[in-house]
Scaffold this motif. Structure first.
Motif, mmCIF file in Angstrom:
data_model
loop_
_atom_site.group_PDB
_atom_site.id
_atom_site.type_symbol
_atom_site.label_atom_id
_atom_site.label_comp_id
_atom_site.label_asym_id
_atom_site.label_seq_id
_atom_site.Cartn_x
_atom_site.Cartn_y
_atom_site.Cartn_z
ATOM 1 N N ASN A 175 0.832 -1.201 0.000
ATOM 2 C CA ASN A 175 0.000 0.000 0.000
ATOM 3 C C ASN A 175 0.868 1.252 0.000
ATOM 4 O OD1 ASN A 175 0.882 0.045 2.668
ATOM 5 N ND2 ASN A 175 -1.147 0.234 3.565
ATOM 6 N N SER A 224 -5.544 2.961 1.751
ATOM 7 C CA SER A 224 -5.876 2.572 3.126
ATOM 8 C C SER A 224 -4.591 2.219 3.860
ATOM 9 C CB SER A 224 -6.822 1.373 3.130
ATOM 10 O OG SER A 224 -8.101 1.746 2.682
ATOM 11 N N VAL A 255 -6.686 -4.084 4.854
ATOM 12 C CA VAL A 255 -8.028 -4.396 4.374
ATOM 13 C C VAL A 255 -8.020 -5.049 2.994
ATOM 14 C CG1 VAL A 255 -8.415 -2.084 3.409
ATOM 15 C CG2 VAL A 255 -10.374 -3.467 4.153
ATOM 16 N N GLN A 300 -7.667 7.747 -4.681
ATOM 17 C CA GLN A 300 -8.278 6.441 -4.457
ATOM 18 C C GLN A 300 -9.196 6.063 -5.618
ATOM 19 O OE1 GLN A 300 -8.730 9.260 -2.602
ATOM 20 N NE2 GLN A 300 -9.156 8.752 -0.467
ATOM 21 N N GLY A 347 -12.781 1.578 -3.737
ATOM 22 C CA GLY A 347 -12.021 1.561 -2.495
ATOM 23 C C GLY A 347 -12.423 2.680 -1.559
ATOM 24 N N THR A 360 -14.385 1.876 2.291
ATOM 25 C CA THR A 360 -13.733 2.120 3.575
ATOM 26 C C THR A 360 -14.272 3.361 4.285
ATOM 27 O OG1 THR A 360 -11.956 3.267 2.392
ATOM 28 C CG2 THR A 360 -11.598 0.948 2.960
ATOM 29 N N THR A 374 -14.513 6.667 3.091
ATOM 30 C CA THR A 374 -13.840 7.940 2.840
ATOM 31 C C THR A 374 -14.846 9.091 2.883
ATOM 32 O OG1 THR A 374 -12.133 6.890 1.492
ATOM 33 C CG2 THR A 374 -12.513 9.237 1.127
ATOM 34 N N LEU A 410 -16.299 -2.733 3.205
ATOM 35 C CA LEU A 410 -14.927 -3.178 3.488
ATOM 36 C C LEU A 410 -14.445 -4.250 2.524
ATOM 37 C CD1 LEU A 410 -15.005 -3.449 7.398
ATOM 38 C CD2 LEU A 410 -15.016 -1.425 5.963
ATOM 39 N N TRP A 468 -12.347 2.866 8.918
ATOM 40 C CA TRP A 468 -12.042 1.492 8.508
ATOM 41 C C TRP A 468 -10.746 1.370 7.705
ATOM 42 C CZ3 TRP A 468 -14.554 -1.919 11.114
ATOM 43 C CH2 TRP A 468 -15.868 -1.687 11.528
ATOM 44 N N GLY A 469 -10.332 2.443 7.059
ATOM 45 C CA GLY A 469 -9.114 2.361 6.254
ATOM 46 C C GLY A 469 -7.892 2.926 6.940
ATOM 47 N N LYS A 470 -8.023 3.264 8.237
ATOM 48 C CA LYS A 470 -6.910 3.869 8.947
ATOM 49 C C LYS A 470 -6.585 3.059 10.195
ATOM 50 C CE LYS A 470 -8.207 8.204 6.835
ATOM 51 N NZ LYS A 470 -8.648 9.623 6.984
#
Length: 448
Positions: free
Chosen positions: A23, A66, A70, A127, A131, A135, A137, A182, A403-405
């Motif tokens: 990532n 992210s 995930v 992004q 995605g 998550t 955003t 997710l 959720w992405g952090k």
């Protein structure tokens, strides 16, 4: 307590020459058994059916923005680089359907040519659309803050290999679950967004004293369309950004000023200051005071997509928590007090935003107006002690992690934070009973 992710320099060896994926932040990496770039939704459905027959896990990755694991898989990794572009425009319904792998900046360019725009955005546009919505955003303010709340339909391949069109009328439970899903409910192949006529935002940015910014925060949020606040740790200064719609002719920053302020100062010079702080941590408070003092007021107006987003070239790590709107300034004050007594040296600002309540079941703003507090460190900094201690403050205020952090939460303690948690689990059991789309991160945060 341990935060997900590896050191930025750590990557597993690729066996037998297999490709390795990582990532943007360098915290997550994978060595999948197979990498495929499907050319369309039907090919995605074929791949999922074959994976199901072979009991092989499958994940579609985005651009890797992210910070968590995930998107990691040891099974089949699907790349979205051939699922790019606008598929259709419905001007009567004011919707645009876009393929799932389309980066947000590509979508924005396409919408601008059509005289259209998204209602709201976060401050990064790299992004993919799938995605970003999956998550959670989000931006700040507006009628909808999150990208997922702007979605009116999804095209989704579920665990049985079926290609489904999911709307509030066609399978409303799946729609409520999959907008922030997710990647656990299937592979998104297209997204339909509600859009509106292109509009201009006037940006007003000014430095402000901490006490004034905190005292006036609610009033500023009520009086403006979009408010974003940055506090510089170890200082009493904040930068306040207000973005409001205007019908006036745009007056953008000159190219030279944008290059100087948003390119050189906000990225290159900021990167140098972080490098100095990494070498001499004791200098960070003084460097932050210099950075805060260098902030000046500015006002400009431009197309919404250019005002919402900013270039981010300094690699960082981030934890963001969503607390009830009424708890926002109290949580921020407690985080500030924690930093003051901790002895940590934090070189990145703390960002504060707000969002109206929305209806996606796993949205961090589900069912309640929300205040977001985002905590950052640069990529060379060990984030664990800082994030771990601040996380306890956020949890005490009924916080939900982005959720992405980065965060340490598990399904057992996340479930009480979401009223529709069990309903989401029932939908997951229905559309992916084999758990084709799971991985270690999803097992941790959603359960097995």
């Amino acid at each position: 307590m341990s935060f997900t992710g590896r050191r930025a320099t750590s990557r597993p060896p690729a066996p037998d020459g297999a490709p390795t994926w990582s990532n943007w932040a360098g915290l997550a990496s994978a060595t999948p058994a197979r990498v495929v770039s499907p050319a369309g939704a039907d090919e995605v459905a074929d791949l999922v059916r074959t994976a199901a027959e072979q009991s092989t896990r499958v994940k579609m990755v985005g651009t890797g923005h992210s910070f968590t694991d995930v998107a990691v898989t040891d099974g089949w990794l699907l790349r979205p680089d051939r699922l790019v572009g606008v598929r259709s425009v419905d001007r009567d319904a004011m919707t645009v359907t876009v393929l799932a792998g389309t980066p947000l900046h590509v979508l924005n360019d396409s919408l601008q040519r059509l005289g259209l725009a998204l209602h709201n955005m976060g401050d990064i546009d790299q992004q993919t659309v799938a995605g970003a919505i999956s998550t959670g955003t989000h931006g700040t303010g507006g009628v909808w803050a999150s990208l997922a709340a702007q979605v009116s339909a999804l095209e989704l391949v579920t665990g049985d290999g079926l290609l489904r069109t999911v709307t509030p009328d066609q399978d409303p439970d799946l729609f409520a679950a999959a907008r922030v899903g997710l990647g656990a409910l299937g592979v998104i192949t297209a997204v339909t967004f509600r859009v509106e006529p292109a509009f201009v935002l006037e940006a007003s940015e000014e430095p402000m004293a901490w006490q004034q910014a905190v005292a006036d925060f609610d009033e500023m949020v009520a009086a403006n369309h979009h408010v974003d606040v940055y506090w510089f740790p170890h200082t009493d200064r904040v930068l306040v950004k207000r973005n409001n719609r205007t019908v006036d002719v745009p007056e953008p920053l000159s190219r030279a000023r944008a290059a100087l302020e948003d390119g050189l100062l906000a990225n290159t010079v900021f990167g140098w200051m972080n490098a100095v702080g990494n070498a001499v941590p004791s200098a960070i408070p003084r460097l932050n005071r210099v950075a805060a003092a260098a902030q000046t007021a500015r006002r400009y107006s431009d197309a919404s997509r250019r005002v919402f987003t900013t270039p981010r070239r300094v690699v960082f790590r981030e934890m963001e928590y969503a607390v009830p709107r009424e708890a926002g300034t109290a949580a921020l004050r407690e985080a500030r007090a924690l930093i003051a007594r901790s002895g940590w040296r934090i070189s990145f600002p703390v960002e504060v935003r707000t969002a109206p309540a929305d209806t996606s079941w796993l949205s961090t703003a589900h069912g309640r107006p929300t205040c977001y507090l985002a905590f950052h460190v640069n990529a060379a900094t060990d984030h664990r002690a800082y994030f771990g201690a601040v996380e306890q403050v956020m949890r005490a205020h009924d916080g939900r992690p982005h959720w992405g952090k980065l965060h340490t939460r598990t399904a057992a303690d996340l479930a009480p934070a979401y009223p529709q948690w069990n309903a989401f689990a029932e939908v997951r059991d229905r559309v992916d009973p084999q758990r084709l789309f799971t991985n270690a991160y999803l097992d941790r945060v959603l359960g097995r």
